[in-house]
Write a protein that holds these residues in place. Structure first.
Motif, mmCIF file in Angstrom:
data_model
loop_
_atom_site.group_PDB
_atom_site.id
_atom_site.type_symbol
_atom_site.label_atom_id
_atom_site.label_comp_id
_atom_site.label_asym_id
_atom_site.label_seq_id
_atom_site.Cartn_x
_atom_site.Cartn_y
_atom_site.Cartn_z
ATOM 1 N N VAL A 186 84.035 22.751 28.078
ATOM 2 C CA VAL A 186 85.059 22.714 27.033
ATOM 3 C C VAL A 186 86.163 21.756 27.478
ATOM 4 N N LYS A 187 86.365 20.713 26.715
ATOM 5 C CA LYS A 187 87.371 19.692 27.050
ATOM 6 C C LYS A 187 87.163 19.150 28.465
ATOM 7 N N GLY A 188 85.922 19.060 28.891
ATOM 8 C CA GLY A 188 85.618 18.516 30.205
ATOM 9 C C GLY A 188 85.695 19.507 31.336
ATOM 10 N N ILE A 189 85.948 20.780 31.034
ATOM 11 C CA ILE A 189 86.053 21.811 32.070
ATOM 12 C C ILE A 189 84.787 22.660 32.060
ATOM 13 N N PRO A 190 84.061 22.749 33.177
ATOM 14 C CA PRO A 190 82.873 23.602 33.242
ATOM 15 C C PRO A 190 83.273 25.079 33.195
ATOM 16 N N VAL A 191 82.542 25.848 32.398
ATOM 17 C CA VAL A 191 82.774 27.285 32.271
ATOM 18 C C VAL A 191 81.457 27.996 32.536
ATOM 19 N N PHE A 192 81.459 28.909 33.493
ATOM 20 C CA PHE A 192 80.233 29.600 33.899
ATOM 21 C C PHE A 192 80.372 31.101 33.669
ATOM 22 N N GLY A 193 79.350 31.711 33.126
ATOM 23 C CA GLY A 193 79.320 33.150 32.925
ATOM 24 C C GLY A 193 78.268 33.800 33.791
ATOM 25 N N LEU A 194 78.662 34.821 34.577
ATOM 26 C CA LEU A 194 77.749 35.510 35.492
ATOM 27 C C LEU A 194 77.592 36.971 35.098
ATOM 28 N N ASN A 195 76.388 37.484 35.269
ATOM 29 C CA ASN A 195 76.143 38.910 35.068
ATOM 30 C C ASN A 195 76.401 39.632 36.390
ATOM 31 N N ILE B 25 81.409 30.743 47.662
ATOM 32 C CA ILE B 25 80.542 29.678 47.171
ATOM 33 C C ILE B 25 81.353 28.599 46.451
ATOM 34 N N LEU B 26 82.477 28.977 45.843
ATOM 35 C CA LEU B 26 83.365 27.969 45.255
ATOM 36 C C LEU B 26 83.927 27.059 46.334
ATOM 37 N N ARG B 27 84.418 27.679 47.400
ATOM 38 C CA ARG B 27 85.018 26.913 48.491
ATOM 39 C C ARG B 27 83.973 26.054 49.204
ATOM 40 N N LYS B 28 82.794 26.606 49.399
ATOM 41 C CA LYS B 28 81.709 25.898 50.070
ATOM 42 C C LYS B 28 81.352 24.611 49.327
ATOM 43 N N ASN B 29 81.481 24.616 48.007
ATOM 44 C CA ASN B 29 81.107 23.459 47.204
ATOM 45 C C ASN B 29 82.297 22.607 46.789
ATOM 46 N N GLY B 30 83.411 22.753 47.524
ATOM 47 C CA GLY B 30 84.546 21.870 47.344
ATOM 48 C C GLY B 30 85.378 22.119 46.109
ATOM 49 N N ILE B 31 85.270 23.321 45.526
ATOM 50 C CA ILE B 31 86.059 23.642 44.339
ATOM 51 C C ILE B 31 87.409 24.192 44.790
ATOM 52 N N GLY B 32 88.432 23.366 44.705
ATOM 53 C CA GLY B 32 89.753 23.780 45.156
ATOM 54 C C GLY B 32 90.516 24.574 44.119
ATOM 55 N N ASP C 8 71.595 34.459 40.978
ATOM 56 C CA ASP C 8 72.714 33.936 40.191
ATOM 57 C C ASP C 8 73.648 33.089 41.047
ATOM 58 N N LEU C 9 73.855 33.497 42.288
ATOM 59 C CA LEU C 9 74.678 32.686 43.195
ATOM 60 C C LEU C 9 74.027 31.338 43.468
ATOM 61 N N GLN C 10 72.707 31.332 43.625
ATOM 62 C CA GLN C 10 71.991 30.075 43.832
ATOM 63 C C GLN C 10 72.088 29.186 42.598
ATOM 64 N N TRP C 11 71.976 29.809 41.429
ATOM 65 C CA TRP C 11 72.109 29.054 40.174
ATOM 66 C C TRP C 11 73.509 28.457 40.070
ATOM 67 N N LEU C 12 74.539 29.276 40.368
ATOM 68 C CA LEU C 12 75.914 28.794 40.273
ATOM 69 C C LEU C 12 76.157 27.649 41.243
ATOM 70 N N GLU C 13 75.624 27.751 42.447
ATOM 71 C CA GLU C 13 75.817 26.680 43.419
ATOM 72 C C GLU C 13 75.237 25.367 42.907
ATOM 73 N N GLY C 14 74.058 25.446 42.275
ATOM 74 C CA GLY C 14 73.467 24.241 41.696
ATOM 75 C C GLY C 14 74.352 23.635 40.617
ATOM 76 N N LYS C 15 74.944 24.477 39.787
ATOM 77 C CA LYS C 15 75.822 23.990 38.726
ATOM 78 C C LYS C 15 77.104 23.391 39.300
#
Length: 634
Positions: free
Chosen positions: A123-132, A187-194, A148-155
């Motif tokens: 949305v407006k260039g911002i990735p939005v992820f929904g997890l169960n 997993i956010l931090r591991k993938n450089g998401i500040g 789901d964590l593996q899927w999120l890491e790929g995204k």
């Protein structure tokens, strides 16, 4: 893993917005949570909220963080999808525990209704992820599944350059309900998401929370709740400016948003740490769990497991939520994988083993599958009419299994030939059945337990839960057969039934989790207030032998086991306890992990295998013992 086929146009548009769309702030979000449409008043509220949101040109994204309904009835899913489709904005939703815990698919129906139970949009260039993050089995601890964590890491790797990301979950880190909540920020931090914003619900209260350095907003419930200072139906409005400044305000239906309750900037972990302390939860982080020294071996599968372990011919077998039936060599210290196969969809329950066959229930397609124990080659399959949540029980050379829902069968495990198949209830079979020389007894998510003639499948009797409502069904209670009785339970009570007639001999204070002593004279039950209770099965009415406190609360529905005069019990918080069957004295307790102990099984060599939802398998000697305090861990 279940594979979903989306319309081609939707798929192409999804790829396009993910590949190149730049951030175009500001972003305005309507955060709706905990709809619980169990009355006409609440139904009217959500319809009015959707109408209001659609009419507001400033709203860019609508987030619904779970709990659309109340009891997971099929009609609730139909209504939820209808209402979700009525939202004419960019939107995302996830299931809550009221979509996954109470039968009717135990988490599979949400995905069938909405096309999946994890989502990724932009949305407006911002990735939005929904997890169960909601548990698929009633009253186990909520858990972010490994697949789901593996899927999120790929995204996340696809969107490493995004200025920030948004993650939607039903559960948050507060209250110690999401067992591995710390895996998400890791997993956010591991993938450089500040910078990230995490939106959740469940608590019915508008709050700010700390996901170990990332801010989270807990949405209020739709309904009015004056005790929680929610004076009228409503939702939450969030505004994110171009530089990542966030304001979060409560929005009452039909009224302007209230003054911002929370104002902060994404990425300001220092401010967040001063404002909201997450340190009390960090004791449950993965690195803080020390392996009990009494464990003789630990197997880290790195998979989510919602079942136990079966043994045969130097191998052991288990099924993963990601969809693999795995065979490993139990004779070598490193337990190497012998083979693994994908029967179809996500897998639940414990495989059944007999002779040269290992049998597992699959969810997509819904079927019972028989594999060669030596090489994992498929030998046969039997179609079911709904996803299978267990693999049945082998007794006297035959397999007894519920075919998803409404039908129960006896099957030849060598050929897959159906020996008999009969109607049985009007709901899913989740827990394993109990089988005796004469009976097959199974609980169903329709408020009933049923007894069938083992040889013919003829219905002999049925018992109805004394409390009406789907959530009070015995669907997730494995019956425990005694000499002339059956123990079974629901979320509100336990009962001892006469095996011949199905008449209730006496109720007792317990739930779905129970067991019977080896000699058949004593029943065991787990109470919600964290007590193990033993009672006589030979007395005409309830006669307690002992009741031992061990925790503040424990809702684990897993069966209680007795081996060699010792009672084994696993908790929702990843702890195992061993009690003396004579006195109830606690002989051993050990913290094994951060998720629910799903099963405790005894191997042919006498070792006790403990299986946790997080995918950890631990081996303990049956005589394990050490001095422990008589006081519970409170």
């Amino acid at each position: 893993m279940k594979i979903y086929i989306f319309p081609l146009l939707f798929f192409l548009s999804l790829q396009t917005v993910f590949s190149a769309e730049p951030w175009r702030g500001p972003l305005t979000i309507a955060h709706i949570s905990d709809v619980h449409t169990t009355s006409r008043e609440r139904e009217g509220n959500i319809l009015k909220i959707i109408e209001e949101v659609n009419a507001n040109p400033e709203i860019d994204l609508v987030v619904v963080s779970g709990d659309w309904g109340g009891d997971a009835y099929p009609e609730e899913f139909v209504l939820a999808k209808k209402w979700f489709d009525a939202i004419k904005k960019e939107k995302i939703t996830v299931p809550g525990n009221h979509e996954t815990q109470w039968g009717y698919g135990s988490g599979t129906r949400f995905a069938d209704t909405f096309g999946n139970d994890r989502f990724a949009i932009s949305v407006k260039g911002i990735p939005v992820f929904g997890l169960n993050t909601s548990p698929p089995l009633q009253f186990i601890k909520s858990h972010i599944r490994s697949d789901d964590l593996q899927w999120l890491e790929g995204k996340l790797k696809e969107h490493a350059s995004a200025p920030f990301v948004i993650v939607v979950s039903h559960y948050g880190p507060n209250g110690n309900e999401l067992g591995n909540w710390f895996d998400l920020p890791e997993i956010l931090r591991k993938n450089g998401i500040g910078k990230a914003l995490i939106l959740s619900g469940h608590w019915h209260r508008f709050m700010l929370c700390n996901w170990n350095g990332y801010p989270g907003i807990v949405g209020r419930a739709v309904a009015e709740n004056k005790k929680k200072k929610q004076h009228g139906p409503g939702y939450v409005i969030l505004n994110i400016s171009g530089d990542g400044a966030v304001t979060a305000s409560e929005k009452l239906l039909g009224k302007p948003p209230l003054a911002p309750e929370f104002t902060f900037k994404l990425g300001d972990a220092e401010w967040l740490a001063k404002t909201v302390n997450s340190g009390r939860n960090l004791r449950n982080a993965r690195w803080a769990i020390k392996t009990p020294p009494e464990a003789k071996a630990v197997i880290e599968t790195n998979e989510t497991i919602f079942g136990g372990v079966a043994f045969s011919a130097g191998r052991f077998f288990y099924a993963t939520h990601a969809g693999e039936l795995v065979a490993r060599d139990s004779g070598r210290h490193d337990f190497p994988v012998s083979w693994k196969v994908r029967p179809g969809g996500r897998l639940y329950g414990t495989p059944a083993v007999i002779g040269k066959n290992v049998i597992v229930g699959a969810t997509a397609p819904a079927r019972v599958c028989g594999y060669d124990i030596a090489d994992g080659k498929l030998k046969w399959s039997v179609e079911a009419n709904a996803p299978l949540l267990n693999s049945g029980v082998v007794y006297d050379g035959k397999l007894y299994v519920g075919l998803g829902r409404d039908q129960f069968a006896a099957i030849d495990p060598d050929t897959g030939t159906i020996l008999w198949k009969v109607p049985c209830g009007n709901g899913e079979f989740q827990a394993l059945p109990a089988v005796t020389d004469t009976l097959v007894v199974t609980g169903v998510w329709d408020e009933h337990a049923y007894a069938l003639d083992r040889k013919t499948g003829k219905m002999l009797w049925k018992w109805r839960s004394p409390r009406s409502g789907l959530r009070y069904s015995p669907g997730n209670s494995t019956p425990a057969p005694g000499k002339d009785c059956i123990i079974i339970g629901t979320a509100s009570t336990g009962v001892v039934l006469d095996a011949e007639t199905g008449q209730c001999r006496f109720p007792f204070k317990g739930r779905e989790s129970h067991g019977i002593s080896v000699d058949g004279t004593t029943g065991y039950t787990r109470q919600l207030n964290g007590r193990l209770t033993a009672f006589s099965l030979s007395a005409p009415k309830y006669a307690e032998k002992f009741s031992v406190p061990y925790a503040k609360q424990d809702s684990n529905p897993a069966p209680i086991r007795e081996y060699d005069g010792r009672i084994w019990l696993g908790t929702t918080d990843g702890e195992i306890l061993v009690f003396s069957s004579d006195s109830g004295r606690i002989l051993y307790r050990g913290k094994c992990g951060f998720s629910t102990v799903i099963s405790i099984d005894r191997a042919p060599d006498g070792m006790i295998w403990v299986i946790l939802a997080e995918g950890k398998i631990m081996l303990f000697p049956s005589g394990v013992e050490k001095h422990v305090s008589s006081q519970p861990h409170l």
